[in-house]
Design an enzyme around this catalytic site. Structure first.
Site, PDB file in Angstrom:
ATOM      1  N   GLY A 219       0.823  -1.210   0.000  1.00 15.40           N
ATOM      2  CA  GLY A 219       0.000   0.000   0.000  1.00 15.40           C
ATOM      3  C   GLY A 219       0.848   1.247   0.000  1.00 15.40           C
ATOM      4  O   GLY A 219       2.062   1.193  -0.229  1.00 15.40           O
ATOM      5  N   ASN A 220       0.229   2.380   0.228  1.00 17.20           N
ATOM      6  CA  ASN A 220       0.976   3.633   0.305  1.00 17.20           C
ATOM      7  C   ASN A 220       0.343   4.529   1.365  1.00 17.20           C
ATOM      8  O   ASN A 220      -0.663   4.165   1.975  1.00 17.20           O
ATOM      9  CB  ASN A 220       1.043   4.315  -1.061  1.00 17.20           C
ATOM     10  CG  ASN A 220      -0.333   4.625  -1.594  1.00 17.20           C
ATOM     11  OD1 ASN A 220      -1.046   5.460  -1.042  1.00 17.20           O
ATOM     12  ND2 ASN A 220      -0.740   3.925  -2.657  1.00 17.20           N
ATOM     13  N   ARG A 221       0.924   5.710   1.550  1.00 20.70           N
ATOM     14  CA  ARG A 221       0.556   6.546   2.694  1.00 20.70           C
ATOM     15  C   ARG A 221      -0.525   7.580   2.393  1.00 20.70           C
ATOM     16  O   ARG A 221      -0.784   8.464   3.199  1.00 20.70           O
ATOM     17  CB  ARG A 221       1.816   7.265   3.210  1.00 20.70           C
ATOM     18  CG  ARG A 221       2.787   6.329   3.906  1.00 20.70           C
ATOM     19  CD  ARG A 221       4.203   6.867   3.870  1.00 20.70           C
ATOM     20  NE  ARG A 221       4.327   8.209   4.405  1.00 20.70           N
ATOM     21  CZ  ARG A 221       4.615   8.486   5.672  1.00 20.70           C
ATOM     22  NH1 ARG A 221       4.818   7.500   6.515  1.00 20.70           N
ATOM     23  NH2 ARG A 221       4.707   9.711   6.073  1.00 20.70           N
TER      24      ARG A 221
END
Ligand code: CTP
Length: 411
Positions: A219-221
């Site tokens: 995933g990412n932030r």
């Protein structure tokens, strides 16, 4: 305390603001909004409802505004206040706006001075709702909010937090500073009709998650805040909004059609479907460029004594490039976002060319910059070579700048 730039100090005529206050406990916070408005050079007339006066009395409003205060239409009848106050206003802001006040405004009822003022005002109107979560989420309130937004009123999303009593949830009056900023933005745009009425806009928000097994993902932030701000501001400007939200832990904005997705492939499918009849598409989501080549249907277990298997990745489709290349209509406006850590502008310019979109919002990211923050700064690059810097400020302000740049490009 924040230094508030004066409307007078920048040489403009003193804008006339009507501050409507309806009967909620948050009425006391409207005193701070009133102070900010008067100190920044606005001529403010306060119109509380009778129930608002149960919370904060007329002497307070009168002293802070420097004007007499009345709630009903029978005072100073010779001055026809139920018509004059609304007619003469440059902006009406109602804070707090209760569920009851929103219902009356949506249905055109006029049984006191404030509701009469709302019917006679031809200037922009901002509502800052405050109520219990159940009331805000009730279909009646949601429809009333959607009606008001369709007609061009700005309805600010309530904040999430402590409510009256022991309750916590969505429905808290937004901070006076935030309401004040919204008023300033609306006043700066002037009395023009909301400029996205009749338009369908599609916005992607959040960050995709690419599953490795039933419990793990890449995933990412991205928090989704910028995409949600774009959705709220577009709805406030009268657009029909489809928000394709990837894993954003944020409440659905009222009056917006939200499609929840998780992976890049699901996001692509939902965005392309909604884009078929869209006037503009804004790709604010952080879409994973790669996904695991294989999905393990059972949890991947560690095997004692052995190194972990490397994770093979495959490319995801580039949704923004695809949207830009295969537009259903030549006049559809496509906007991308680019989060860069180095050579921000040079990378942005190159990315704008590579993706083929009309506008690219470039911002610098880092540990504490942009991701998850409520404020950001950016430069909006346009395919025609213009570059619009957006100073550090709320994500709503950046969102409004994006729409300001989209509107003249619409067919
Ligand atoms: N985007 C997209 N599909 C992808 C990846 C990105 O639609 N598979 C969109 C994003 O929503 C954003 C823009 O493309 O609007 C820029 O994303 P970014 O990740 O910065 O671009 P990349 O092409 O992945 O460039 P980089 O080489 O910096 O990774």
């Amino acid at each position: 305390m924040a230094v508030v730039e004066s409307a007078e100090s920048v040489g403009s005529v003193k804008p006339k603001v009507v501050l409507g206050v309806s009967g909620g406990i948050a009425a006391y916070k409207a005193c701070e909004l009133l102070r900010r408005l008067t100190e920044s050079g606005h001529d403010v007339r306060v119109v509380p409802t009778a129930s608002a006066l149960q919370f904060v009395g007329a002497p307070t409003w009168s002293a802070l505004s420097g004007h007499p205060v009345s709630t009903e239409v029978w005072s100073d009848v010779h001055e026809v206040p139920h018509v004059r106050i609304g007619q003469g206003a440059d902006l009406v802001v109602v804070a707090p706006a209760t569920a009851d006040l929103l219902a009356k405004a949506a249905h055109g009822l006029a049984d006191d001075l404030l509701t009469n003022t709302l019917l006679t005002a031809r200037c922009p109107v901002v509502f800052a709702p405050a109520m219990h979560t159940e009331m805000w989420e009730h279909p009646a309130t949601r429809e009333n909010v959607a009606t008001l937004r369709r007609r061009g009123a700005v309805v600010i999303e309530p904040a999430v937090g402590r409510l009256t009593g022991v309750d916590t949830g969505k429905g808290r009056l937004p901070e006076p500073a935030e309401i004040f900023e919204a008023c300033r933005r609306v006043l700066a745009r002037g009395t023009a009709a909301p400029d996205l009425v009749g338009r369908h806009v599609v916005i992607s928000a959040g960050g995709t998650r690419e599953p490795l097994d039933p419990v793990r993902f890449l995933g990412n932030r991205s928090s989704g805040r910028q995409g949600y701000a774009l959705a709220r501001t577009a709805a406030a400007r009268g657009a029909r909004v489809t928000l394709v939200a990837a894993n954003a832990a944020l409440p659905d904005p009222a009056g917006v059609d939200v499609v929840h997705v998780d992976t890049a492939l699901k996001l692509r499918e939902a965005v392309l479907k909604a884009a078929a009849d869209a006037d503009a598409v804004v790709m604010a989501a952080a879409v994973a460029d790669f996904r695991p080549a294989a999905y393990a249907s059972g949890k991947i277990k560690k095997k004692d004594g052995r190194d972990p298997e490397p994770v093979a990745l495959v490319r995801n489709p580039d949704v923004l490039a695809e949207l830009s290349a295969d537009r259903p209509r030549a006049d559809q406006v496509i906007v991308g976002f680019a989060a860069e850590t180095d050579d921000v502008l040079a990378n942005g310019r190159e990315k704008l060319r590579r993706k083929g979109c009309d506008l690219l919002v470039v911002n610098e990211v880092g540990e504490r910059k942009t991701f998850g923050a409520t404020e950001s700064e950016a430069v909006v690059l346009a395919a025609d070579g213009t570059e619009t810097p957006v100073p550090y400020g709320p994500k709503e302000a950046l969102a409004d700048t994006v729409w300001d740049l989209v509107v003249p490009r619409l067919g």
